[in-house]
Design a protein around this motif. Structure first.
Motif, PDB file in Angstrom:
ATOM      1  N   LYS A 137      -7.635 -18.513  29.219  1.00 30.79           N
ATOM      2  CA  LYS A 137      -9.137 -18.122  28.916  1.00 30.79           C
ATOM      3  C   LYS A 137      -9.921 -18.689  30.227  1.00 30.79           C
ATOM      4  CE  LYS A 137      -9.153 -19.538  23.865  1.00 30.79           C
ATOM      5  NZ  LYS A 137      -9.528 -18.405  23.327  1.00 30.79           N
ATOM      6  N   ALA A 138      -9.766 -19.874  30.566  1.00 27.33           N
ATOM      7  CA  ALA A 138     -10.501 -20.361  32.069  1.00 27.33           C
ATOM      8  C   ALA A 138     -10.087 -19.356  33.207  1.00 27.33           C
ATOM      9  CB  ALA A 138     -10.023 -21.709  32.106  1.00 27.33           C
ATOM     10  N   TYR A 139      -9.066 -19.240  33.188  1.00 26.09           N
ATOM     11  CA  TYR A 139      -8.661 -18.415  34.525  1.00 26.09           C
ATOM     12  C   TYR A 139      -9.310 -16.856  34.492  1.00 26.09           C
ATOM     13  CZ  TYR A 139      -5.572 -15.864  37.987  1.00 26.09           C
ATOM     14  OH  TYR A 139      -5.296 -15.095  38.855  1.00 26.09           O
ATOM     15  N   VAL A 140      -9.396 -16.143  33.338  1.00 28.78           N
ATOM     16  CA  VAL A 140      -9.951 -14.871  33.221  1.00 28.78           C
ATOM     17  C   VAL A 140     -11.413 -15.029  33.463  1.00 28.78           C
ATOM     18  CG1 VAL A 140     -10.349 -12.983  31.759  1.00 28.78           C
ATOM     19  CG2 VAL A 140      -7.905 -14.133  31.736  1.00 28.78           C
ATOM     20  N   LEU A 141     -11.923 -16.044  32.919  1.00 24.10           N
ATOM     21  CA  LEU A 141     -13.636 -16.135  32.921  1.00 24.10           C
ATOM     22  C   LEU A 141     -13.847 -16.202  34.699  1.00 24.10           C
ATOM     23  CD1 LEU A 141     -15.739 -16.225  31.035  1.00 24.10           C
ATOM     24  CD2 LEU A 141     -15.735 -18.487  31.134  1.00 24.10           C
ATOM     25  N   LYS A 142     -12.965 -17.264  35.414  1.00 21.06           N
ATOM     26  CA  LYS A 142     -13.522 -17.072  36.775  1.00 21.06           C
ATOM     27  C   LYS A 142     -13.095 -16.145  37.337  1.00 21.06           C
ATOM     28  CE  LYS A 142     -11.902 -20.239  40.861  1.00 21.06           C
ATOM     29  NZ  LYS A 142     -12.028 -19.303  41.677  1.00 21.06           N
ATOM     30  N   GLN A 143     -12.207 -15.251  37.318  1.00 17.46           N
ATOM     31  CA  GLN A 143     -11.600 -14.111  37.968  1.00 17.46           C
ATOM     32  C   GLN A 143     -12.930 -13.160  37.849  1.00 17.46           C
ATOM     33  OE1 GLN A 143      -9.190 -14.260  40.303  1.00 17.46           O
ATOM     34  NE2 GLN A 143      -8.708 -16.298  39.579  1.00 17.46           N
ATOM     35  N   VAL A 144     -13.082 -12.870  36.435  1.00 21.61           N
ATOM     36  CA  VAL A 144     -14.422 -11.758  36.399  1.00 21.61           C
ATOM     37  C   VAL A 144     -15.525 -12.337  36.812  1.00 21.61           C
ATOM     38  CG1 VAL A 144     -15.545 -10.892  34.367  1.00 21.61           C
ATOM     39  CG2 VAL A 144     -13.294 -11.081  34.267  1.00 21.61           C
ATOM     40  N   GLU A 145     -15.800 -13.605  36.983  1.00 21.19           N
ATOM     41  CA  GLU A 145     -16.953 -13.899  37.574  1.00 21.19           C
ATOM     42  C   GLU A 145     -17.062 -13.540  39.169  1.00 21.19           C
ATOM     43  OE1 GLU A 145     -20.022 -17.884  38.648  1.00 21.19           O
ATOM     44  OE2 GLU A 145     -18.300 -17.998  36.922  1.00 21.19           O
ATOM     45  N   ASP A 146     -15.860 -13.914  39.755  1.00 15.29           N
ATOM     46  CA  ASP A 146     -15.665 -13.800  41.014  1.00 15.29           C
ATOM     47  C   ASP A 146     -15.606 -12.357  41.636  1.00 15.29           C
ATOM     48  OD1 ASP A 146     -15.335 -16.424  41.592  1.00 15.29           O
ATOM     49  OD2 ASP A 146     -13.087 -16.368  41.792  1.00 15.29           O
ATOM     50  N   ALA A 185     -10.176 -12.614  21.971  1.00 14.33           N
ATOM     51  CA  ALA A 185      -9.451 -13.879  22.330  1.00 14.33           C
ATOM     52  C   ALA A 185     -10.336 -14.619  23.399  1.00 14.33           C
ATOM     53  CB  ALA A 185      -8.119 -13.516  22.978  1.00 14.33           C
ATOM     54  N   SER A 186     -11.525 -14.352  23.440  1.00 17.08           N
ATOM     55  CA  SER A 186     -12.444 -15.125  24.468  1.00 17.08           C
ATOM     56  C   SER A 186     -12.892 -16.650  24.001  1.00 17.08           C
ATOM     57  CB  SER A 186     -14.055 -14.308  24.713  1.00 17.08           C
ATOM     58  OG  SER A 186     -14.437 -14.368  23.359  1.00 17.08           O
ATOM     59  N   ASP A 187     -13.619 -17.120  24.625  1.00 13.78           N
ATOM     60  CA  ASP A 187     -13.885 -18.595  24.459  1.00 13.78           C
ATOM     61  C   ASP A 187     -14.236 -18.891  22.796  1.00 13.78           C
ATOM     62  OD1 ASP A 187     -13.301 -20.370  26.505  1.00 13.78           O
ATOM     63  OD2 ASP A 187     -15.303 -20.534  27.135  1.00 13.78           O
ATOM     64  N   ARG A 188     -15.355 -17.850  22.456  1.00 18.24           N
ATOM     65  CA  ARG A 188     -15.920 -18.049  21.176  1.00 18.24           C
ATOM     66  C   ARG A 188     -15.986 -16.491  20.419  1.00 18.24           C
ATOM     67  NH1 ARG A 188     -22.193 -19.420  20.165  1.00 18.24           N
ATOM     68  NH2 ARG A 188     -22.162 -19.915  17.866  1.00 18.24           N
ATOM     69  N   PRO A 189     -15.034 -16.042  19.658  1.00 17.40           N
ATOM     70  CA  PRO A 189     -14.815 -14.635  19.233  1.00 17.40           C
ATOM     71  C   PRO A 189     -16.002 -14.328  18.422  1.00 17.40           C
ATOM     72  CG  PRO A 189     -12.717 -16.198  18.804  1.00 17.40           C
ATOM     73  CD  PRO A 189     -13.586 -16.986  19.113  1.00 17.40           C
ATOM     74  N   GLN A 233      -8.019  -6.860  29.254  1.00 14.85           N
ATOM     75  CA  GLN A 233      -7.350  -6.206  28.287  1.00 14.85           C
ATOM     76  C   GLN A 233      -6.642  -7.128  27.177  1.00 14.85           C
ATOM     77  OE1 GLN A 233      -7.965  -3.271  27.181  1.00 14.85           O
ATOM     78  NE2 GLN A 233      -5.946  -2.390  26.031  1.00 14.85           N
ATOM     79  N   VAL A 234      -5.806  -8.040  27.814  1.00 11.83           N
ATOM     80  CA  VAL A 234      -4.958  -8.977  27.078  1.00 11.83           C
ATOM     81  C   VAL A 234      -5.936  -9.941  26.252  1.00 11.83           C
ATOM     82  CG1 VAL A 234      -3.709 -11.172  27.189  1.00 11.83           C
ATOM     83  CG2 VAL A 234      -3.009  -9.280  28.686  1.00 11.83           C
ATOM     84  N   CYS A 235      -7.290 -10.221  26.702  1.00 10.88           N
ATOM     85  CA  CYS A 235      -8.235 -10.991  25.802  1.00 10.88           C
ATOM     86  C   CYS A 235      -8.765 -10.168  24.703  1.00 10.88           C
ATOM     87  CB  CYS A 235      -9.296 -11.536  26.627  1.00 10.88           C
ATOM     88  SG  CYS A 235      -8.947 -12.820  27.746  1.00 10.88           S
ATOM     89  N   GLU A 236      -8.610  -8.761  24.859  1.00  7.24           N
ATOM     90  CA  GLU A 236      -9.389  -7.833  23.798  1.00  7.24           C
ATOM     91  C   GLU A 236      -8.215  -7.641  23.039  1.00  7.24           C
ATOM     92  OE1 GLU A 236     -12.626  -5.140  26.009  1.00  7.24           O
ATOM     93  OE2 GLU A 236     -10.796  -4.629  26.697  1.00  7.24           O
ATOM     94  N   VAL A 237      -6.878  -7.608  23.230  1.00  2.57           N
ATOM     95  CA  VAL A 237      -6.085  -7.232  21.992  1.00  2.57           C
ATOM     96  C   VAL A 237      -5.508  -8.318  21.401  1.00  2.57           C
ATOM     97  CG1 VAL A 237      -5.614  -4.907  23.243  1.00  2.57           C
ATOM     98  CG2 VAL A 237      -4.202  -7.027  23.893  1.00  2.57           C
ATOM     99  N   ALA A 238      -5.591  -9.480  21.997  1.00  6.37           N
ATOM    100  CA  ALA A 238      -4.898 -10.623  21.666  1.00  6.37           C
ATOM    101  C   ALA A 238      -5.625 -11.396  20.617  1.00  6.37           C
ATOM    102  CB  ALA A 238      -4.481 -11.811  22.838  1.00  6.37           C
TER     103      ALA A 238
END
Length: 319
Positions: A122-131, A166-170, A109-114
């Protein structure tokens, strides 16, 4: 922090359950004006840690309140600075992983609203979602995670993240995100997967290879500089534009860099045409991934079929 909010959070979490009625009371006592302070935010994390049976109402409140706190507490509003990003990562990662579904939803949600977040987040969220997609269990807002295969809820989670502002490439998929899709594909190739997983994989990788987007979002520092300029006395936008209409402005002064919001984008048609062709670097990247296991699997064949259908190319060879 109000004592009522702190006490209620402790009481609500004592039995591992936070009911819908208790969430309403938390909203009334602790978030009546839609703002929070750091102690109240910590109180929510503490309550969530103790909540063993989170309800949808609790998850929604936790995500809504904390994403608002994280994105809108520090100037410029809409951005997450390095300190806030580091604090969020530290708070969630105390045991080395995202401990609850509410925390996972909060990260996305933070990446969606920011408008933008620091690279480490960015890197942390990507890793956590993949896991979470590969190994996670439990409910999300859109269904349950399943460690076996990719289900509809996990497709939804992945799609939300890779296309978040707010992802890697909006509004488009980055190379790092496309590589994540390949890793997930390889890991789940022989599992039972949702029908939409193949579509997401093909669309996601193809988007990286062929899509084009606008300029990258302003950095937090750049946005703060621009906000300070716009809000400074005597430098309002009205006065500034008025001077432009009555005189030849000198752009070599102190705020010249503030007017340069990034490289000018090429004309849309030219950019689209360039994006619609594989560059040598992209071709090499795709070749390496396709050759990694020495044979094309069904998902990779679907990707190549899409490329051939949409571009008239059989991976770099005109047909």
């Amino acid at each position: 922090m109000s004592m009522e909010f702190g006490n209620l959070a402790a009481v609500a979490a004592a039995d591992g359950v936070i009911s819908a009625a208790e969430v309403l009371e938390l909203r009334r006592l602790g978030w009546a004006d839609g703002t929070m302070d750091p102690e109240e935010a910590e109180g929510l994390f503490t309550a969530n840690d103790a909540c063993t049976q989170p309800t949808p109402e609790w998850c929604d409140f936790f995500v809504e309140a904390l994403s608002n706190f994280i994105v809108r507490t520090v100037d410029p509003k809409g951005y997450v600075d390095d300190e806030m990003a580091d604090e969020l990562i530290s708070r969630i990662d105390r045991d080395g992983r995202v401990g609850t579904m509410a925390e996972l939803e909060l990260l996305v949600q933070v990446c969606e609203v920011a408008l933008n977040v620091p690279e480490q987040l960015k890197a942390y969220v990507l890793k956590q979602v993949e896991d979470a997609v590969l190994n996670g269990e439990g409910l999300t807002r859109h269904g349950a995670l399943d460690p076996g295969g990719i289900n509809t809820a996990e497709c939804t989670l992945l799609r939300r993240l890779i296309f978040a502002p707010a992802s890697d490439r909006p509004a488009a998929v980055s190379r790092r995100e496309a590589e994540m899709l390949f890793r997930i594909k390889d890991h789940t190739l022989y599992d039972v997967n949702a029908p939409e997983w193949e579509k997401l994989f093909v669309q996601g990788v193809a988007n990286y290879l062929f899509a084009f987007g606008g300029n990258a979002p302003l950095s937090t520092v750049r946005a703060a500089e621009l906000e300070a300029f716009m809000g400074s006395e005597g430098a309002g936008i009205g006065g500034f534009l008025g001077k432009m209409l009555t005189s030849k402005p000198d752009f070599s002064g102190a705020f010249a860099s503030l007017l340069d919001l990034g490289p000018h984008a090429p004309e849309g048609d030219a950019e689209a045409e360039e994006a619609g062709q594989l560059s040598p670097d992209e071709s090499a990247w795709l070749t390496d991934l396709l050759d990694a296991d020495e044979e094309l699997d069904p998902m990779e064949k679907a990707l190549l079929a899409w490329i051939a259908d949409e571009t008239g190319e059989v991976f770099g060879v005109k047909v």
